[in-house]
Design an enzyme around this catalytic site. Structure first.
Site, PDB file in Angstrom:
ATOM      1  N   CYS A  80      -0.439  66.003 -10.976  1.00 53.66           N
ATOM      2  CA  CYS A  80       0.822  66.872  -9.903  1.00 53.66           C
ATOM      3  C   CYS A  80       1.774  67.295 -10.941  1.00 53.66           C
ATOM      4  CB  CYS A  80       1.350  65.740  -9.028  1.00 53.66           C
ATOM      5  SG  CYS A  80       2.051  64.276  -9.776  1.00 53.66           S
ATOM      6  N   GLU A 124      -4.877  64.355  -2.331  1.00 56.77           N
ATOM      7  CA  GLU A 124      -3.470  63.783  -2.502  1.00 56.77           C
ATOM      8  C   GLU A 124      -2.749  64.485  -3.700  1.00 56.77           C
ATOM      9  OE1 GLU A 124      -0.364  61.279  -4.502  1.00 56.77           O
ATOM     10  OE2 GLU A 124      -2.320  62.001  -5.376  1.00 56.77           O
ATOM     11  N   ARG A 133       8.156  57.241  -1.064  1.00 56.18           N
ATOM     12  CA  ARG A 133       7.383  58.168  -1.774  1.00 56.18           C
ATOM     13  C   ARG A 133       6.695  59.029  -0.858  1.00 56.18           C
ATOM     14  NH1 ARG A 133       4.956  56.893  -6.757  1.00 56.18           N
ATOM     15  NH2 ARG A 133       3.315  58.128  -7.224  1.00 56.18           N
ATOM     16  N   ARG A 158       4.056  62.305  -0.282  1.00 59.51           N
ATOM     17  CA  ARG A 158       3.210  62.779  -0.895  1.00 59.51           C
ATOM     18  C   ARG A 158       2.366  63.690   0.216  1.00 59.51           C
ATOM     19  NH1 ARG A 158       5.538  61.691  -4.798  1.00 59.51           N
ATOM     20  NH2 ARG A 158       5.169  60.912  -6.756  1.00 59.51           N
TER      21      ARG A 158
END
Length: 422
Positions: A104, A142, A186, A188
């Site tokens: 990412c 993801e 978090r 995502r």
């Protein structure tokens, strides 16, 4: 338990001590007979959640040899070390589901910003290539929140369109792990694709009331003893202090650390010596310290969990800090920010001692059960990187449960429709 002292236990072997490692928010479910292959598997944090949800892990791949070693140590020998762009799809076994998140960094707000033009950013298309070739019933993708920002949204939209073009109905959602029973803020992006011939689109599970922003640091790391001490010196300077009343900050992968020397603080440390906003930027990484139990107070009568060892960082020259770089004090009883691994502009320290989170604490903040152990011979920086790159295991677990239920309903529905038409 007094957090400044070790947990006194009878002299027992390492294996026997495992009974004291009880943290697990992904309890094992019966097999659902659904097979899964994982791309960009890392150390297997997503796989931990999917396996607990009942999936059969058949094949996995990653380019990082340390991540592969961690995966193999915990989940089995079915992982292949190598460049996914050089792997022939024919060499990947057919499975019901393909899961994984391409690297990412090129889409991350804190990363290079290169997007799909970056070497890692291009891997989203490698992921698509495998999906098109293998045509699983479903896939789980993801990535970081940055993928849906204005700068990278064209790539994201093009990716969705391509998934549709190759025959998948896609659903996506920006998920905050804290909403799903993880003690960490978090965020995502998840894309779940269902092969069009199955006749339905995936519906993301809604957060359960008992999960929604209920977990804080105290819930996941409050029972851990202070880690063993490998340096025997007091903290001189620290980065941000985490708050045990809040979910942890997003676990990231950087190991560049501020000047800090760490002790187990069994005698207590005057709070005035460790203000929460004393971060100093550095231009060199800390020395890698091998994880292990050294200098354990109390000897055999003291229990220290795997990957829960205290280390020190060496003194290095400070570098110019950005205006948004601040020390941060987290709260044990409230939500915490994304846990960072001592990265220069986000590094945090434990709320009850002037030290950064141990790898074990980061694993728990990532909702990884205690049976998962990173090998001692991996460098500390590699261990933090593996944890920071991973998917929160409980999020993968809950998505996996929802996907299995929906796939099962589709199969049952199709069977009934066939029987009725006959």
């Amino acid at each position: 338990m007094n957090p400044t002292h070790c947990q006194a236990l009878p002299p027992v072997s390492y294996i026997e001590r495992s009974e004291y490692m009880t943290f697990d928010v992904t309890p094992q479910l019966p097999s659902n007979d659904i097979t899964v292959a994982e791309l960009f598997a890392g150390g297997g944090l997503m796989a931990v959640g999917l396996r607990a949800a009942g999936y059969n892990l058949v094949w996995a791949n990653d380019f990082d040899k340390n991540a592969v070693k961690a995966y193999r140590h915990n989940l089995g020998d079915h992982i292949v070390h190598g460049d996914i762009t050089a792997i022939d799809p024919a060499d990947i076994p057919d499975t019901d589901v393909i899961a994984g998140g391409p690297p990412c960094q090129d889409y991350s707000v804190a990363g290079t910003g290169a997007g799909e033009n970056g070497e890692r950013g291009k891997l989203v298309w490698a992921y698509l290539r495998i999906i098109e070739a293998k045509r699983p019933k479903a896939f789980i993708f993801e990535n970081v929140k940055g993928l849906i920002t204005k700068k990278h949204r064209p790539t994201f939209d093009a990716l969705l369109a391509k998934f549709e073009e190759i025959g998948y109905r896609v659903s996506w959602r920006l998920i905050n792990a804290w909403d799903y029973g993880v003690a960490q803020k978090r965020e995502r992006v998840f894309i779940v694709g269902i092969r069009a011939d199955l006749g339905f689109a995936f519906e993301f599970p809604e957060p359960r009331p008992e999960d929604y922003r209920t977990q804080v640091l105290r819930d996941v790391i409050g029972d851990l003893p202070e880690p063993s001490d490998t340096c025997g010196k007091n903290v001189k300077k620290v980065e941000r202090v985490a708050d045990m009343n809040e979910p942890g900050p997003t676990v990231t992968t950087q190991f560049r650390c501020q000047t800090v020397e760490i002790t187990n603080h069994t005698g207590g440390v005057p709070a005035k010596e460790y203000p929460g906003h004393t971060a100093s930027a550095l231009d060199e990484p800390a020395k890698a310290i091998v994880a292990g139990v050294h200098g354990v107070p109390g000897g055999a009568n003291c229990f220290y969990p795997p990957n829960h060892v205290q280390t020190r960082a060496t003194t290095v020259k400070p570098r110019q800090r950005l205006s948004n770089q601040r020390g941060y004090v987290a709260d044990m009883d409230g939500p915490g920010r994304t846990v960072n691994t001592c990265r220069l502009d986000h590094a945090e320290i434990h709320p009850q001692a002037p030290r950064r989170f141990t790898v074990r604490e980061c694993l728990r903040i990532q909702s990884v059960p205690d049976w998962y152990v990173l090998p001692d011979d991996l460098s500390l920086s590699a261990q933090y990187r593996i944890v920071g790159n991973g998917v929160a295991s409980r999020v993968a677990y809950l998505l996996g449960i929802a996907l299995a239920e929906q796939l099962r309903s589709s199969v049952i529905g199709e069977r009934l429709r066939t029987e009725v038409s006959a």
